[in-house]
Design a protein around this motif. Structure first.
Motif, PDB file in Angstrom:
ATOM      1  N   ASN A  40       8.510  43.406 -23.610  1.00  0.00           N
ATOM      2  CA  ASN A  40       8.862  43.884 -25.024  1.00  0.00           C
ATOM      3  C   ASN A  40       8.367  42.964 -26.004  1.00  0.00           C
ATOM      4  O   ASN A  40       8.137  41.795 -25.628  1.00  0.00           O
ATOM      5  CB  ASN A  40      10.663  43.690 -25.168  1.00  0.00           C
ATOM      6  N   PRO A  41       7.912  43.516 -27.426  1.00  0.00           N
ATOM      7  CA  PRO A  41       7.118  42.555 -28.069  1.00  0.00           C
ATOM      8  C   PRO A  41       8.069  41.105 -28.296  1.00  0.00           C
ATOM      9  O   PRO A  41       9.063  41.368 -28.588  1.00  0.00           O
ATOM     10  CB  PRO A  41       6.786  43.181 -29.437  1.00  0.00           C
ATOM     11  N   VAL A  42       7.523  40.185 -28.819  1.00  0.00           N
ATOM     12  CA  VAL A  42       7.935  38.995 -29.322  1.00  0.00           C
ATOM     13  C   VAL A  42       7.345  38.382 -30.459  1.00  0.00           C
ATOM     14  O   VAL A  42       5.962  38.599 -30.717  1.00  0.00           O
ATOM     15  CB  VAL A  42       8.096  37.835 -28.237  1.00  0.00           C
ATOM     16  N   MET A  43       8.346  37.656 -31.449  1.00  0.00           N
ATOM     17  CA  MET A  43       7.528  37.371 -32.684  1.00  0.00           C
ATOM     18  C   MET A  43       6.805  35.939 -32.260  1.00  0.00           C
ATOM     19  O   MET A  43       7.670  35.089 -31.829  1.00  0.00           O
ATOM     20  CB  MET A  43       8.633  37.230 -33.650  1.00  0.00           C
ATOM     21  N   VAL A  44       5.720  35.726 -32.538  1.00  0.00           N
ATOM     22  CA  VAL A  44       4.999  34.634 -32.257  1.00  0.00           C
ATOM     23  C   VAL A  44       5.010  33.610 -33.507  1.00  0.00           C
ATOM     24  O   VAL A  44       4.420  34.052 -34.611  1.00  0.00           O
ATOM     25  CB  VAL A  44       3.484  34.530 -31.888  1.00  0.00           C
ATOM     26  N   THR A  45       5.837  32.543 -33.499  1.00  0.00           N
ATOM     27  CA  THR A  45       5.915  31.857 -34.836  1.00  0.00           C
ATOM     28  C   THR A  45       4.385  31.105 -34.984  1.00  0.00           C
ATOM     29  O   THR A  45       3.953  30.594 -33.877  1.00  0.00           O
ATOM     30  CB  THR A  45       7.094  30.800 -34.786  1.00  0.00           C
ATOM     31  N   PRO A  46       4.413  30.535 -36.258  1.00  0.00           N
ATOM     32  CA  PRO A  46       3.209  29.430 -36.341  1.00  0.00           C
ATOM     33  C   PRO A  46       3.331  28.297 -35.294  1.00  0.00           C
ATOM     34  O   PRO A  46       2.259  27.937 -35.054  1.00  0.00           O
ATOM     35  CB  PRO A  46       3.234  29.132 -37.761  1.00  0.00           C
ATOM     36  N   ARG A  47       4.515  27.704 -35.339  1.00  0.00           N
ATOM     37  CA  ARG A  47       4.531  26.585 -34.513  1.00  0.00           C
ATOM     38  C   ARG A  47       4.206  26.892 -33.068  1.00  0.00           C
ATOM     39  O   ARG A  47       3.390  26.011 -32.278  1.00  0.00           O
ATOM     40  CB  ARG A  47       6.154  25.929 -34.615  1.00  0.00           C
ATOM     41  N   ASP A  49       2.908  34.772 -36.932  1.00  0.00           N
ATOM     42  CA  ASP A  49       4.000  35.647 -37.557  1.00  0.00           C
ATOM     43  C   ASP A  49       3.625  37.179 -37.408  1.00  0.00           C
ATOM     44  O   ASP A  49       3.906  37.940 -38.200  1.00  0.00           O
ATOM     45  CB  ASP A  49       3.863  35.315 -38.969  1.00  0.00           C
ATOM     46  N   SER A  50       3.318  37.402 -36.133  1.00  0.00           N
ATOM     47  CA  SER A  50       3.278  38.912 -35.799  1.00  0.00           C
ATOM     48  C   SER A  50       3.849  39.000 -34.371  1.00  0.00           C
ATOM     49  O   SER A  50       3.998  37.998 -33.546  1.00  0.00           O
ATOM     50  CB  SER A  50       1.663  39.394 -35.754  1.00  0.00           C
ATOM     51  N   LEU A  51       4.189  40.374 -33.726  1.00  0.00           N
ATOM     52  CA  LEU A  51       4.760  40.598 -32.656  1.00  0.00           C
ATOM     53  C   LEU A  51       3.464  40.833 -31.621  1.00  0.00           C
ATOM     54  O   LEU A  51       2.473  41.167 -32.089  1.00  0.00           O
ATOM     55  CB  LEU A  51       5.271  41.852 -32.673  1.00  0.00           C
ATOM     56  N   PHE A  52       3.840  40.316 -30.283  1.00  0.00           N
ATOM     57  CA  PHE A  52       2.819  40.543 -29.327  1.00  0.00           C
ATOM     58  C   PHE A  52       3.617  40.717 -28.134  1.00  0.00           C
ATOM     59  O   PHE A  52       4.768  40.061 -27.735  1.00  0.00           O
ATOM     60  CB  PHE A  52       1.841  39.360 -29.347  1.00  0.00           C
TER      61      PHE A  52
END
Length: 299
Positions: free
Chosen positions: A261-268, A296-299
């Motif tokens: 399932n995609p996860v939001m990849v935060t800048p940090r 800030d995108s889903l992967f």
């Protein structure tokens, strides 16, 4: 030389013995006789010692990091040389890769050797066909986190939950943090990896999280290998099959690694993952496809 290392290790016992240090000291004790040949490597936590896997009758060195298509690699070699797993000349039925990843499983009929002696390794790498699979480092770490550390739903089996807790504990122990957590979010994982790398303990990470520069390439850079292939490359296993078979058929591609399932990849999280994978990218940039992970995108 090893006695000096041993003395330094003993001196550091002056303070409380952390779990992480206990792991490292156990690895040290088992590493003094590393330059030897073994049928099967003994348990040790510095995973670099496991290099190399060698098949003498095909003069083949094969390697793939965890979450880099390992199951597909060993299944392809097995099918080409010994037939379809679980059929014909196999000694027992096996599943789609779990047993075959154990290169000492009876189905392999003793084909593999672990070569630990540095001088023998050098001779083998000079003459053998050597093949390694690689993967975009950040994509691989996120994939490993999803598979081994990500929080799951209530419908998860007790065995799977226990396995995940064990992975979490191992990461936290190396980080130097006592924790009863049962899972990790992505930022917690990226921070843990960042801390472990800052301590210089990345070679003690579980193979799913250990850098690729400390796995297949910790002794020999990609330029010393006959073929290094990104798992996303359309070429797949064709070069490998041409090398180990007299009349190879159509070569299968490397199966796409599921991202879950995609996860939001935060800048940090992305910045920390970039820091801990910097050496991997420097080593593998000529072999990797462009990364698909964005901030800030889903992967």
């Amino acid at each position: 030389m090893w006695f000096l290392q041993y003395l330094l290790a003993c001196l550091s016992l002056a303070g409380p013995l952390s779990s992480a240090f206990a792991l490292k000291f156990a690895a040290f004790q088992n590493s003094k006789d590393a330059d030897a040949e073994e049928e099967r490597p003994s348990g040790i936590l510095d995973r670099r010692r496991y290099f190399m896997d060698y098949m003498p009758d095909r003069d083949l060195v094969a390697c793939a990091c965890a979450r880099c298509g390992t199951s597909a690699l060993v299944r392809t070699i097995y099918k080409e040389l010994l037939g379809e797993p679980g059929l014909g000349n196999a000694t027992s039925a096996v599943d789609t890769g779990a047993d075959l990843r154990d290169l000492w499983h009876p189905n392999w009929k003793g084909r593999w050797r672990v070569i630990l002696d540095s001088r023998r390794q050098e001779k083998i790498m000079h003459k053998a066909y050597s093949y390694a699979l690689v993967r975009d480092p950040i994509e691989r770490l996120i994939s490993s986190w999803k598979a081994k550390l990500r929080c799951k739903g209530d419908d998860e089996s007790a065995a799977a939950a226990a396995e995940r807790r064990a992975y979490v504990k191992e990461v936290r122990d190396l980080q130097g943090i006592e924790s009863n957590e049962t899972c990790m979010d992505l930022e917690t994982f990226s921070q843990a990896l960042f801390d472990i790398h800052q301590h210089g303990d990345e070679s003690f990470l579980n193979p799913y999280f250990m850098p690729q520069n400390l796995a297949c390439f910790w002794k020999y850079p990609p330029s010393r290998w006959s073929k290094v292939v990104d798992i996303t490359h359309v070429e797949g296993f064709s070069h490998l099959l041409r090398a180990i078979s007299k009349s190879p058929g159509a070569a299968p591609g490397v199966p796409k690694q599921g991202n879950g399932n995609p996860v939001m990849v935060t800048p940090r999280a992305l910045e920390q993952l970039r820091v801990v994978t910097n050496l991997e990218y420097a080593l593998l940039r000529d072999y990797l496809a462009p990364s698909r992970v964005q901030s800030d995108s889903l992967f």
